[in-house]
Enzyme design. Structure first.
Site, PDB file in Angstrom:
ATOM      1  NE  ARG A  98      12.752 131.120 -15.989  1.00  0.00           N
ATOM      2  CZ  ARG A  98      12.694 130.328 -14.911  1.00  0.00           C
ATOM      3  NH1 ARG A  98      12.653 130.886 -13.692  1.00  0.00           N
ATOM      4  NH2 ARG A  98      12.653 129.028 -15.025  1.00  0.00           N
ATOM      5  CG  ASP A 107      13.549 124.042 -12.397  1.00  0.00           C
ATOM      6  OD1 ASP A 107      14.065 123.857 -11.280  1.00  0.00           O
ATOM      7  OD2 ASP A 107      12.780 124.990 -12.642  1.00  0.00           O
TER       8      ASP A 107
END
Length: 536
Positions: free
Chosen positions: A170, A450
């Site tokens: 990603r 996160d």
């Protein structure tokens, strides 16, 4: 922080920040940097126009426009078409694990976890320091070639086991830049930097090993942004003389505008499309951000905005319906729980929550799911092995599932509590501090946080202050002074907890950034763009 640069010899108009670790030059070769420069010069102008389009759309939403399915692309939604079949090593994606690409030990553990797929992250789980970004590239290069090893400070040896997970990368989103590389005086798009280095060094190696360069695309807000990625992919494939369609991409549907363009996003990716993922945490953040001016869109405590609420369940099932109609995989969302070592009861409760969540996903028709910790792989795997004995559920069509835009936009009811306010403040402080120190995946209160979950925390605080929300348990109006009191109390608790070590931490800087994000009149689109200015 101020960055100094050195001119890259042989590359007119290109400057690099100093490289402290000689190993990093193995990925920052002249040829690889030239490829990144070519990408930046070819596509950065379009990227910037798309970011401006986001701002124009936000202004329309601020003025009362409601999101809806696009009339101009109705023919794409109504037409019969399918994405190409997934490569062999992406046919079965029942459990995917995620983690930062820059953490070598974590990369090895994730690849060895027993998950079918490892998403190596340069985005929300990765603090994008210069060292982290380059170490991530080194880690993935070594992992692909099977020679990644790590020795811990205690002397424990880590190496790749047989049959590791399939690797998907990603890159950072379109909104981020890589300030350590300047092209014609401007920082390169971080998305093209991450993608470019990885693809250049590994595409042919992956093909020789029977796999391919696979990507997760974050934070897209429109099919036009997917079209840009498709053009980047095609350019890259021609550049390295590999067949068009070698690259395969899964898009995270983690913004509320993208939920209305799922068909179109898959369509625009053309030969590179392979699936969609329900990025639930960023999706909640996006809902708040896009409806920032609307008091009727105020959300309750974060813990109450679960996938069982109508708004979130509808979004998840729409992804399944869209994907399976087009022959694409629909991957479920992240289980943020992590194993709790010192409390058997709490650990069992956490595992039960994960199991119930994954059973819902498998029942609805998802082809796989995400976990954030190797200890949760067996739990998720057991559920999908039991409920999905075949490699995927592409044959499960949801033809009777019909929704309108209101089904995606009506928020759940629920209380706002002082505990909810305090949790958001504490998560914001602890996560931002760790991020500024270089860690992007942070265990807090037995959950893996996160950037996406931290975004929810600070966005809710801004939303509650902006709309003068009240706590249902104490009847307090959530004002800036109310939040300031809680923030100061949480800082005192952190100071007491860390003692002398508090001085070496960055909680004061984190508090300043968090406070600015909560109290400024305009809503900051991403905390990471502000925080990135502070990273060394």
């Amino acid at each position: 922080m101020q960055v100094t640069y050195e001119v890259l010899r042989g590359h007119s108009g290109v400057q690099l920040a100093p490289i402290q670790n000689p190993k990093f030059r193995e990925v920052l070769t002249h040829e690889a940097v030239h490829f990144v420069v070519e990408l930046a010069r070819a596509y950065d102008t379009r990227r910037q126009h798309l970011l401006w389009a986001r701002q124009r759309r936000q202004a329309e939403l601020d003025n009362g426009t409601m999101l809806d399915f696009l009339k101009e692309t109705e023919s794409i939604r109504n037409r019969e078409w399918r994405v190409p079949p997934a490569p062999a090593d992406l046919q079965d994606r029942r459990v995917e694990i995620t983690g930062p690409a820059g953490d070598r030990k974590m990369v090895i553990n994730a690849l060895n976890s027993g998950a079918k797929v490892f998403m190596a992250d340069f985005e929300d789980a990765n603090s994008p320091t210069w060292a982290n970004s380059l170490m991530g590239q080194l880690n993935l290069r070594d992992a692909i070639r099977g020679n990644i090893t790590y020795i811990s400070p205690e002397g424990k040896h880590y190496e790749l086991a047989a049959n590791p997970a399939t690797l998907i990368v990603r890159p950072r989103g379109w909104h981020m830049v890589e300030k350590h590389v300047l092209v014609d005086g401007q920082p390169v798009p971080a998305s093209l930097f991450d993608f470019g280095l990885y693809f250049f060094h590994n595409a042919k190696e992956l093909r020789e090993r029977g796999s391919g360069p696979y990507f997760y695309l974050p934070k897209l807000e429109s099919h036009r942004e997917a079209r840009l990625w498709n053009d980047v992919f095609t350019f890259a494939e021609h550049y390295l003389s590999v067949p068009v369609g070698t690259i395969r991409a899964t898009v995270l549907i983690e913004t509320i505008p993208a939920a209305f363009e799922m068909d179109e996003i898959l369509y625009e990716l053309g030969p590179h499309a392979t699936g969609l993922n329900c990025g639930r945490w960023d999706y909640i953040f996006s809902y708040i951000k896009k409806h920032r001016t609307r008091p009727e869109a105020v959300l309750p405590d974060r813990s109450l905005v679960t996938m069982t609420t109508d708004m979130m369940r509808n979004y998840s099932k729409l992804a399944i319906k869209t994907c399976h109609k087009r022959g694409a995989h629909a991957i479920g969302g992240m289980a943020a729980q992590i194993p709790i070592k010192n409390d058997a009861v709490a650990n069992q409760n956490a595992l039960t929550k994960v199991r119930v969540d994954k059973e819902r996903e498998a029942t609805d028709g998802h082809d796989g799911t995400w976990v954030a910790h190797p200890g949760l792989v067996p739990v998720a795997m057991e559920v999908f092995d039991r409920m999905m004995p075949q490699p995927n559920q592409l044959d499960k069509q949801l033809d009777d599932f019909q929704i309108t835009n209101f089904d995606l936009l009506t928020p759940p009811n629920g209380p706002i509590t002082e505990a909810g306010v305090r949790t958001n403040v504490r998560v914001g402080l602890e996560y931002i501090e760790a991020w500024l120190q270089g860690s992007g995946a942070v265990p807090i209160n037995n959950l893996m946080e996160d950037a996406a979950t931290a975004e929810i925390s600070r966005a809710q605080l801004w939303q509650w202050v902006r709309h003068q929300s009240q706590t249902t348990d104490t009847g307090s109006c959530i004002t800036t002074s109310y939040v300031r009191r809680i923030l100061d109390e949480e800082l005192l608790q952190l100071r007491a907890h860390f003692g002398e070590d508090y001085r070496s931490r960055l909680f004061e800087a984190a508090a300043t950034l968090l406070w600015d994000l909560i109290t400024q009149e305009s809503f900051e689109d991403f905390l990471t763009t502000r925080g990135y200015q502070l990273l060394v």
